[in-house]
Design an enzyme around this catalytic site. Sequence first.
Site, PDB file in Angstrom:
ATOM      1  N   ASN A  43       0.861  -1.178   0.000  1.00  0.00           N
ATOM      2  CA  ASN A  43       0.000   0.000   0.000  1.00  0.00           C
ATOM      3  C   ASN A  43       0.896   1.227   0.000  1.00  0.00           C
ATOM      4  OD1 ASN A  43      -2.444   1.562   0.350  1.00  0.00           O
ATOM      5  ND2 ASN A  43      -1.855   1.843   2.485  1.00  0.00           N
TER       6      ASN A  43
ATOM      7  N   SER B   6       4.776   6.665   2.409  1.00  0.00           N
ATOM      8  CA  SER B   6       5.394   5.385   2.769  1.00  0.00           C
ATOM      9  C   SER B   6       4.793   4.276   1.926  1.00  0.00           C
ATOM     10  CB  SER B   6       5.125   5.046   4.243  1.00  0.00           C
ATOM     11  OG  SER B   6       5.549   6.092   5.096  1.00  0.00           O
TER      12      SER B   6
ATOM     13  N   ASP C  13      -2.487   0.393   7.942  1.00  0.00           N
ATOM     14  CA  ASP C  13      -1.269   1.194   7.710  1.00  0.00           C
ATOM     15  C   ASP C  13      -0.154   0.794   8.682  1.00  0.00           C
ATOM     16  OD1 ASP C  13      -3.431   4.026   7.197  1.00  0.00           O
ATOM     17  OD2 ASP C  13      -2.688   2.554   5.748  1.00  0.00           O
TER      18      ASP C  13
ATOM     19  N   HIS D  72       0.903   5.015   1.325  1.00  0.00           N
ATOM     20  CA  HIS D  72       0.158   5.825   2.296  1.00  0.00           C
ATOM     21  C   HIS D  72       0.826   7.184   2.400  1.00  0.00           C
ATOM     22  CE1 HIS D  72      -2.186   6.737   5.894  1.00  0.00           C
ATOM     23  NE2 HIS D  72      -1.061   7.130   6.452  1.00  0.00           N
TER      24      HIS D  72
HETATM   25  C1  GRF Z   1      -2.612   8.934  -2.690  1.00  0.00           C
HETATM   26  O1  GRF Z   1      -2.345  10.112  -1.993  1.00  0.00           O
HETATM   27  C2  GRF Z   1      -2.280   7.760  -1.824  1.00  0.00           C
HETATM   28  O2  GRF Z   1      -1.175   7.979  -0.995  1.00  0.00           O
HETATM   29  C3  GRF Z   1      -3.529   7.637  -1.005  1.00  0.00           C
HETATM   30  O3  GRF Z   1      -4.596   7.968  -1.852  1.00  0.00           O
HETATM   31  C4  GRF Z   1      -4.096   8.737  -2.920  1.00  0.00           C
HETATM   32  C5  GRF Z   1      -4.326   7.963  -4.181  1.00  0.00           C
HETATM   33  O4  GRF Z   1      -4.180   8.804  -5.218  1.00  0.00           O
HETATM   34  N1  GRF Z   1      -3.665   6.301  -0.525  1.00  0.00           N
HETATM   35  P1  GRF Z   1      -4.391   8.249  -6.701  1.00  0.00           P
HETATM   36  O5  GRF Z   1      -5.803   7.691  -6.770  1.00  0.00           O
HETATM   37  O6  GRF Z   1      -3.363   7.184  -6.962  1.00  0.00           O
HETATM   38  O7  GRF Z   1      -4.193   9.476  -7.540  1.00  0.00           O
END
Ligand code: GRF
Length: 203
Positions: free
Chosen positions: A106, A135, A144, A108
């Site tokens: 993932n 991260s 997370d 995050h």
């Molecule tokens: C990103 O900021 C990611 O870190 C978080 O959600 C957002 C996803 O953005 N989990 P995208 O849909 O890949 O543009």
Amino acid sequence: YRIAVMASGRGSNFLALHAAASEGRLPVELVGVFSDKASAPVLERARERGVPAQSLSPKDHPDRLHFDLALLNAVAAVQPDLIVCAGYMRILDGRALTPWTGRMINIHPSLLPRHRGLHTHRRALEAGDAEHGASVHLVTAELDGGPVIAQAVVPVLAGDDEQRLAARVLEREHPLLIASVDALARGEVAWRDERLWHGESPL
Ligand code: GRF
């Protein structure tokens, strides 16, 4: 090396992975995009690039566990080597994750373990953090909470608001995710004996 992406939103991380793969900068094949939202723009982004995309609706399932099992069954059908959650906004039931331990990551938008959960940019500002970032971590039952593979650090600047900070982080997420997937695809980072290894040293 087959990658399936789980996402709920616009899909900029999916687009970054797809661009890197199609430009030969990442030795992977994107074999599917899966979402919990039929309206997620990432599904159209995938289809227009010839990547199969499907969504399942939580409303069609009796509870979280059964939805997660159904979605991960659909993901399993494309036989991915790695599942990348990139903006997938539902918490996954740990029991559905068990078969994917070590094969699901993932991204995050915080410097874990700080600011797990939502609204990370606002919380970093409110905490007065001098640094913030993103991260990439292994997905475990703990939200997370899995072992961190790599991080990107950005400064929090005077006058930052949530949007400016989020944009600065997002810009660094894309190369961070590409580098993390590259390391996993090449076996430089691996899950072995219940822990992450980077080459011959445990992370
Ligand atoms: C990103 O900021 C990611 O870190 C978080 O959600 C957002 C996803 O953005 N989990 P995208 O849909 O890949 O543009």
